[in-house]
Design an enzyme around this catalytic site. Structure first.
Site, short mmCIF file in Angstrom:
data_model
loop_
_atom_site.label_atom_id
_atom_site.label_comp_id
_atom_site.label_asym_id
_atom_site.label_seq_id
_atom_site.Cartn_x
_atom_site.Cartn_y
_atom_site.Cartn_z
N PHE A 31 2.17 -1.15 8.59
CA PHE A 31 2.52 -1.19 10.01
C PHE A 31 2.25 -2.62 10.48
O PHE A 31 1.29 -3.24 10.01
CB PHE A 31 1.65 -0.23 10.84
CG PHE A 31 1.97 1.22 10.62
CD1 PHE A 31 2.90 1.87 11.41
CD2 PHE A 31 1.34 1.93 9.61
CE1 PHE A 31 3.20 3.21 11.20
CE2 PHE A 31 1.64 3.27 9.39
CZ PHE A 31 2.57 3.92 10.19
N HIS A 51 -0.33 1.24 15.88
CA HIS A 51 0.83 1.58 15.04
C HIS A 51 2.16 1.37 15.78
O HIS A 51 3.18 1.85 15.32
CB HIS A 51 0.75 3.03 14.56
CG HIS A 51 -0.28 3.27 13.49
ND1 HIS A 51 -1.62 3.12 13.71
CD2 HIS A 51 -0.16 3.63 12.19
CE1 HIS A 51 -2.27 3.41 12.58
NE2 HIS A 51 -1.41 3.71 11.66
N GLU A 75 0.84 -1.20 0.00
CA GLU A 75 0.00 0.00 0.00
C GLU A 75 0.88 1.25 0.00
O GLU A 75 1.74 1.39 0.87
CB GLU A 75 -0.90 -0.01 1.24
CG GLU A 75 -1.88 -1.17 1.25
CD GLU A 75 -2.36 -1.55 2.65
OE1 GLU A 75 -2.11 -0.81 3.61
OE2 GLU A 75 -2.98 -2.62 2.78
N GLU A 113 -4.27 -6.52 3.02
CA GLU A 113 -3.03 -7.16 3.44
C GLU A 113 -3.01 -8.65 3.11
O GLU A 113 -1.98 -9.20 2.72
CB GLU A 113 -2.80 -6.95 4.95
CG GLU A 113 -2.51 -5.50 5.34
CD GLU A 113 -3.75 -4.61 5.37
OE1 GLU A 113 -4.87 -5.13 5.22
OE2 GLU A 113 -3.60 -3.40 5.53
N LEU A 131 -6.03 -1.84 -0.89
CA LEU A 131 -5.82 -1.92 0.56
C LEU A 131 -6.29 -3.28 1.07
O LEU A 131 -7.45 -3.44 1.45
CB LEU A 131 -6.61 -0.78 1.21
CG LEU A 131 -6.16 -0.25 2.57
CD1 LEU A 131 -6.92 1.03 2.88
CD2 LEU A 131 -6.33 -1.23 3.69
#
Lengths: 379, 326
Positions: free
Chosen positions: B83, B129, B29, B60, B58
């Protein structure tokens, strides 16, 4: 055993009632009482001004990284206006106007983006989940809440939100499919602002709309002008009525534009042209709604100005309060990081809590020693 | 070559790897036009084009899943998860497939792929994060888990990871991205995966660490030496799995005392495995119980209280002294 055609719906509606120049389609205009219209405008404005104020705070080092909501007020408010306190509001993270309307104190929002878990605690008396950072993961929760409503024979609905990027996540598909299969009373509201950080819609999907996915789930789907609060209101009202009547979920896609960076850490000039941004600035949701209220005689230009001043002072007070709260003992207490993980702190964690206590004691001792030596040096 | 920071070193490795091997593709991304949210993929899109530097939707699970497919069909994908807080979406692909293809096809299909992701706290980031969950991957058989600690080893280890015939999880301590600069050699170099390094020699006590926490370990070692004349040996794991216990066992046999430092949670963390290995191989050499300075067993706090969670040099020094005074 021939090859044959299976007939499925091929059309998706687009709805716009109040255009960017505040031209109104009277035939489609919803009948919203004047007080409610004023309230909706107020919370959209409050969301915008809070967002702007937080950006300034972030630039001054008084707030952490946060994703701005500016531009998304019509979708957020137009939909939230159709649900009550017993219904559920399950946001992503750009539904600031709706959250404030639902009763979230501005202070909570500021505290959250300032690194305090206390900011994510929902206010009492409303059925709200906090902001959800991992993309699309809130959507199955919304569906589960709604499935429980069916089991408990409640007549409430869930209003949940996601972005155009989120539409690519498996959780989004899985949630929509569950909702459809179980006829869960959920209204899925997509804030399609056309960019997932830098990735444009054309790279996110190879389809015209997100709304058309509803066809595959056999649920109603519609695209609306996401900067037109009246269109959002009408579409979500229909969806809420359907859900309450036991007819299951709907998908509403509001086409809008992020007027700001993705977060304060992002630079949109790397992937969007100024010309494009300027064009969308003209279509933003607040100005046209203000004009509508004036044209309709609900508010005078003077009323709007007064509301501006009132909202500004409300935001100012909230910022002061949030910054005071951040210093109070309840929030600075370091043991908060441990005490809320389980209903009871287990033994092994209790030992770590003591370890933290020793660390804090040593730190305080060092500070006291330093202060003493400085005082000694001065005298 | 000039001194560069870790972000630049990783970027350099990606440029070098893509230059020398056409099979290497970068995907994830915002890795293309935006050049990555941390600018780790800077210049790649302009140089190699969107055929090899792929801005993905988007998703994963699909990023890792398609990277698996690409590596099956002869490519060497280096995929980025923005992240580590979002790598769980792809965990079923990593655990269920990336880690198993070689074994279940008895070597007929193997996956030369890398999953890069910035991990860890210390940058005042928002919720989800700042996690440090390398133990999930270390617990998964069939994966190699690499965590660099500085610019030079970051570049070398990424080359090794990309050249490795098996999947490598390459976790980047984002707090170190721009923390300091280091001279890296002109010539491209690799570092063996599965080999720890002694970064400071000493005789009284062994400190074992990796990633961002290595800074706290080194600071503590220096301070102990200056203030208390205590000589610490510091071991940088570099690969948390497969773990090189030979290097630290040798050190612990010499010093008889050990403190482990990592910001990931303690319960079933990397430190627990290190202690088990010490027990298995060097128990009788120990003069004191091995101590762990780690994150507490709680979700990493939002940033206002993050410092109470992250190990700092004070906590390391305190643990070292307790170990020495046992």
């Amino acid at each position: 055993m021939p090859r044959k055609v299976i007939e499925i719906a091929q059309k998706i509606e687009y709805l716009s009632i109040l255009d960017e120049n505040a031209n109104l389609d009277k035939k489609l205009e919803p009948d919203i009482p004047a007080d409610k219209l004023k309230e909706m405008y107020r919370y959209m404005l409050l969301g915008r001004r809070t967002d702007e104020r937080m950006l300034k705070m972030q630039r001054q080092g008084r707030l952490g990284t946060f994703p701005q909501s500016a531009g998304h007020e019509a979708i957020s408010m137009g939909s939230a206006a159709n649900i009550g306190k017993d219904d559920w509001h399950v946001p992503a993270y750009r539904e600031l106007a709706g959250m404030l309307y639902r009763g979230w104190p501005i202070e909570n929002i500021i505290l959250f983006w300032n690194g305090f878990e206390e900011g994510t605690r929902p206010p009492e008396l409303v059925n709200d989940l906090p902001i959800c950072v991992p993309i699309a993961t809130q959507l199955p929760h919304a569906v589960g809440i709604a499935m429980a409503m069916n089991i408990k024979k409640e007549k409430n609905v869930v209003m949940t939100y996601f972005g155009d990027g989120a539409a690519s996540e498996g959780d989004c598909h899985e949630a929509l499919n569950f909702a459809s299969v179980f006829k869960a009373p959920v209204v899925f509201v997509c804030l399609n602002n056309q960019y997932a950080i830098s990735v444009p819609l054309s790279r996110q999907m190879n389809c015209e709309t997100i709304a058309q996915r509803a066809i595959a789930y056999n649920i109603p789907g519609i695209r609306v002008d996401g900067n037109d609060v009246l269109a959002v209101y009408v579409a979500t009202k229909e969806a809420v009525e359907r859900a309450r009547a036991g007819l299951g979920p709907s998908l509403i896609e509001g086409l809008t534009y992020r007027l700001t960076p993705h977060t304060t850490a992002d630079d949109p000039k790397r992937y969007r042209s100024d010309a494009e941004t300027d064009e969308w600035m003209k279509k933003e949701p607040l100005i046209r709604f203000g004009k509508y209220l004036v044209n309709k005689g609900v508010m005078s230009p003077k009323d709007l100005e007064e509301m501006e001043a009132d909202v500004d002072s409300q935001v100012k007070k909230a910022v002061e309060k949030a910054e005071e709260m951040a210093k109070c003992e309840d929030l600075t207490n370091p043991y908060n990081i441990i005490d809320h993980v389980f209903s009871d702190v287990p033994q092994f964690l209790q030992e770590q809590r003591e370890e933290l206590g020793e660390y804090i004691k040593r730190e305080n001792d060092r500070k006291a020693k330093k202060a003493k030596s400085e005082t000694g040096a001065r005298s | 070559m000039a001194e560069i920071n870790m972000a630049k070193a990783i970027n350099l490795a990606l440029h070098e790897a893509m230059d020398r091997d056409e099979r290497v593709v970068v995907m994830g991304e915002d890795v293309g036009q935006d050049e990555g949210v941390f600018r780790i993929t800077e210049g790649l899109y302009a140089k190699f084009g969107d055929n090899r530097v792929i801005d993905t939707p988007l998703a994963e699970a699909a990023i890792v899943g398609t990277a698996i497919g690409m590596s099956i069909n002869g490519m060497r994908p280096v995929c980025e998860i923005q992240f580590t807080g979002f790598d769980y979406y792809a965990f079923h692909q990593v655990e269920g497939h990336a880690s198993r293809f070689r074994n279940r096809t008895r070597g007929r299909i193997h996956l030369p792929m890398v999953m890069r992701a910035p991990y860890g706290g210390g940058i005042r980031a928002l919720e989800h994060h700042s996690e440090s969950r390398e133990a999930y991957y270390a617990h998964t058989p069939g994966l190699k888990v690499v965590i660099p600690s500085g610019p030079r080893n970051a570049r070398a280890l990424l080359h090794s990871a990309i050249q490795d015939p098996d999947p490598v999880i390459y976790l980047e301590p984002k707090a170190c991205y721009r923390l300091f600069r280091e001279e890296v050699p002109e010539k491209m170099e690799t570092l063996p995966i599965g080999q720890a390094q002694i970064v400071k020699e000493g005789s009284d006590l062994t400190i074992i660490s990796y990633g961002a926490s290595l800074r706290a370990a080194l600071e503590a070692a220096e301070e102990l030496e200056e203030d208390d004349n205590i000589s610490c040996e510091v071991v940088d794991l570099l690969t948390v799995s497969p773990m090189d216990h030979k290097t630290f066992i040798k050190s612990v046999m010499k010093t008889g005392r050990c403190v482990i430092v990592h910001e990931g949670q303690r319960n079933c963390g990397i430190g627990a495995e290190i202690i088990a290995r010490i027990n298995e191989h060097a128990l009788m050499y120990l003069e004191a119980p091995v101590k762990r300075v780690t994150g507490f067993d709680i979700p990493i706090p939002y940033f206002s209280k993050e410092r109470y969670y992250l190990p700092d040099s004070e906590r390391v020094i305190f643990a070292c002294k307790e170990t020495l005074n046992f």
